[in-house]
Design an enzyme around this catalytic site. Sequence first.
Site, PDB file in Angstrom:
ATOM      1  N   HIS A  97      -5.447  -6.635  -2.437  1.00 55.95           N
ATOM      2  CA  HIS A  97      -6.329  -6.790  -1.281  1.00 55.95           C
ATOM      3  C   HIS A  97      -6.584  -8.257  -0.951  1.00 55.95           C
ATOM      4  O   HIS A  97      -7.435  -8.551  -0.104  1.00 55.95           O
ATOM      5  CB  HIS A  97      -7.651  -6.067  -1.520  1.00 55.95           C
ATOM      6  CG  HIS A  97      -7.575  -4.598  -1.302  1.00 55.95           C
ATOM      7  ND1 HIS A  97      -8.653  -3.752  -1.433  1.00 55.95           N
ATOM      8  CD2 HIS A  97      -6.532  -3.801  -0.949  1.00 55.95           C
ATOM      9  CE1 HIS A  97      -8.279  -2.504  -1.183  1.00 55.95           C
ATOM     10  NE2 HIS A  97      -6.996  -2.515  -0.888  1.00 55.95           N
ATOM     11  N   ASN A 117      -4.293   8.483   3.763  1.00 50.47           N
ATOM     12  CA  ASN A 117      -3.039   7.940   4.296  1.00 50.47           C
ATOM     13  C   ASN A 117      -2.995   7.830   5.815  1.00 50.47           C
ATOM     14  O   ASN A 117      -2.398   6.909   6.360  1.00 50.47           O
ATOM     15  CB  ASN A 117      -1.856   8.815   3.847  1.00 50.47           C
ATOM     16  CG  ASN A 117      -1.582   8.708   2.360  1.00 50.47           C
ATOM     17  OD1 ASN A 117      -1.901   7.708   1.730  1.00 50.47           O
ATOM     18  ND2 ASN A 117      -0.976   9.748   1.802  1.00 50.47           N
ATOM     19  N   HIS A 132       0.451   4.193  -2.742  1.00 51.04           N
ATOM     20  CA  HIS A 132       0.086   5.553  -2.335  1.00 51.04           C
ATOM     21  C   HIS A 132       1.199   6.557  -2.638  1.00 51.04           C
ATOM     22  O   HIS A 132       0.929   7.746  -2.790  1.00 51.04           O
ATOM     23  CB  HIS A 132      -0.281   5.576  -0.851  1.00 51.04           C
ATOM     24  CG  HIS A 132      -1.665   5.079  -0.582  1.00 51.04           C
ATOM     25  ND1 HIS A 132      -2.534   5.687   0.295  1.00 51.04           N
ATOM     26  CD2 HIS A 132      -2.343   4.013  -1.089  1.00 51.04           C
ATOM     27  CE1 HIS A 132      -3.682   5.027   0.316  1.00 51.04           C
ATOM     28  NE2 HIS A 132      -3.591   4.002  -0.506  1.00 51.04           N
ATOM     29  N   ARG A 190       0.831  -1.206   0.000  1.00 53.45           N
ATOM     30  CA  ARG A 190       0.000   0.000   0.000  1.00 53.45           C
ATOM     31  C   ARG A 190       0.867   1.259   0.000  1.00 53.45           C
ATOM     32  O   ARG A 190       0.549   2.245  -0.691  1.00 53.45           O
ATOM     33  CB  ARG A 190      -0.918   0.013   1.229  1.00 53.45           C
ATOM     34  CG  ARG A 190      -1.762   1.279   1.377  1.00 53.45           C
ATOM     35  CD  ARG A 190      -2.696   1.176   2.571  1.00 53.45           C
ATOM     36  NE  ARG A 190      -3.744   0.218   2.319  1.00 53.45           N
ATOM     37  CZ  ARG A 190      -4.924   0.529   1.749  1.00 53.45           C
ATOM     38  NH1 ARG A 190      -5.178   1.766   1.388  1.00 53.45           N
ATOM     39  NH2 ARG A 190      -5.823  -0.393   1.554  1.00 53.45           N
TER      40      ARG A 190
END
Length: 318
Positions: free
Chosen positions: A193, A94, A66, A62
Amino acid sequence: MGFLLARCIIGAATLLCVLPPCQAKFTSKFYGKTCPNLGAIVRSVMAPAVAKEPRMGASIIRLFFHDCFVNGCDGSILLDDTPTFTGEKNAGANVNSVRGYEVIDAIKTQVETACKATVSCADIIALASRDAVNLVGGPTWNVQLGRKDSRTASQSAANANLPGPGSSAASLVSAFAAKGLSAREMTALSGAHTVGRARCVLFRGRIYSDPNINATFAAARQQTCPQAGGDGNLAPFDDQTPDAFDNAYYKNLMAQRGLLHSDQELFNGGPQDALVRKYSGNAGIFAGDFAKAMVKMGGLMPVAGTPTEVRLNCRKVN
């Protein structure tokens, strides 16, 4: 399934920048002479971190996503706020979902000892995310290297560019297309995921109001996430194999067991349904597409003229 994924190795000799103008030609051998043991150093920190807490693998994946989705893969997400600077760490998408900064710090410390002022924090994130996937049973690939670290960051850009848990399929396709990534690549990358966990506040709306949800699954998640309170309670994205990188995510979507609204949108009577079916039935195809999409996403670069450097400390500019 895990062994099929682990054996899927995706290589590339060069990587073209996804967005113009093309600022650099990357190569997996970028540090071949200047920091030849870089890969081993990164792995030596990642392996015990993931062994201690498997969730950390998902967290580093992640972190990479991001970082790259906000002004390119430039390490900007690592910059701490100061009295005169507001970075990306506390952006809405975040502040409560991105973690693992201390793992990147630990890698950077060892890298600086071995190869001072040579390896960018952005490249460390890219290598760490590849290892994160592989260490929990997923594929590996040749990471293209040569990034530099941005000397700035933008909280507003993070708030504007990162898709949220309530996103529709159309908005997901649009957000990824804006980064030069196809609907197929978006669907493959969403398969990250298959590992990790989400906070109750991110999926409460789905388990109490979405129509496209398995009733038994919703009831089970409601035990973790009451209608009031418990915002920080965690639930696995995949409650079958929560810490194994496999294709169970897509099987869950077909059973209406996606944790986030944005997850289930990939299997909700739209164009992505066919690909979800394909990935759910063939772990190798998913692994290959995921690895290629990670390489492509790693080519997102800051716009021309962005001041960059190789940071000595990932949390602050030199």
